[in-house]
Design a protein around this motif. Structure first.
Motif: not given
Ligand SMILES: *Cc1c(COP(=O)(O)O)cnc(C)c1O
Length: 222
Positions: A1-18, A32-38, A217-220
């Protein structure tokens, strides 16, 4: 299952670090790809040639497809149109084939030199001497349909974080050395692709500019 909450958290952290994020979608369905695309994600990574060809044909055209697995030369043709960055330039023969196929369709393919930094025998990749002799060769100078953008490597799968750190350090040093020797005049030779779900924090501490994250992000995977 796509973990969208995890995605937002990770993305924010990575953006801050460039640090750029490649969402590794291998074996996962298009929904699953489309849910992250959105959520705004545009870079996805695959490791099977036909799977990437099929997904890229069906999914939105502004997705950047990265290829991260060992690629057999006879499969280059499947990815040559869709690939935005080939992380696994792991042999001179493969890179030569990529140049040849790219030339046929009149495009330039960007790629990374994959180095073997892990102790495990199974991992593909170049050694420093092999890379040096390839980059010095006339054959390489004549390859007009590829552009090298940096390096990629995978650390040993182990709980020994000091070993993992040492391997990432090694890749960063290889990058600096190759950049200085062969790409001093090329500003966009600037990618260090290292770090996966289990080791990306260490990779970032050691100078990663691009992480490749799948299961977090995507699960095992099965
Ligand atoms: C599968 C894969 C990843 C992602 O692995 P996770 O542990 O699921 O984050 C990264 N890089 C390469 C080359 C891979 O094959």
């Amino acid at each position: 299952m796509p973990n969208l909450e995890q995605y937002q958290k990770l993305k924010k952290q990575l953006d801050a670090q460039g640090v750029a994020l490649v969402a590794i979608s291998k074996t996962k369905p298009k929904e699953d790809i489309l849910s992250f695309y959105e959520q705004g994600q545009r870079i996805f990574g695959e490791n099977r040639a036909q799977e990437m060809a099929e997904k890229s044909a069906d999914l939105p055209k502004d997705i950047e497809w990265h290829f991260v697995g060992h690629l057999q030369r006879n499969k280059v043709k499947y990815i040559i149109e869709s690939v935005a960055l080939l992380h696994s330039g792991d042999s001179p023969r493969l890179i030569k084939e990529v140049n040849k196929e790219a030339r046929k369709i009149d495009r330039t393919v960007e790629l990374l030199l994959q180095f073997k930094i892990a102790k495990e025998d199974s991992k593909y990749g170049l050694g420093l001497e092999q890379a040096r002799s390839f980059l010095s060769s006339e054959a390489f100078q004549k390859m007009e349909n590829i552009r090298l953008r940096g390096v990629m490597g995978m650390a040993t799968f182990t709980d020994d974080t000091e070993q993992v750190r040492a391997e990432f350090k090694k890749l960063k040093n290889l990058f600096e050395e190759i950049k200085t020797t062969f790409f001093a005049a090329q500003e966009d030779f600037n990618i260090v692709s290292m770090g996966m779900s289990g080791d990306y924090p260490i990779a970032i501490e050691e100078g990663s500019t691009m992480v490749r994250i799948g299961s977090l992000l995507f699960g095992a995977r099965d």
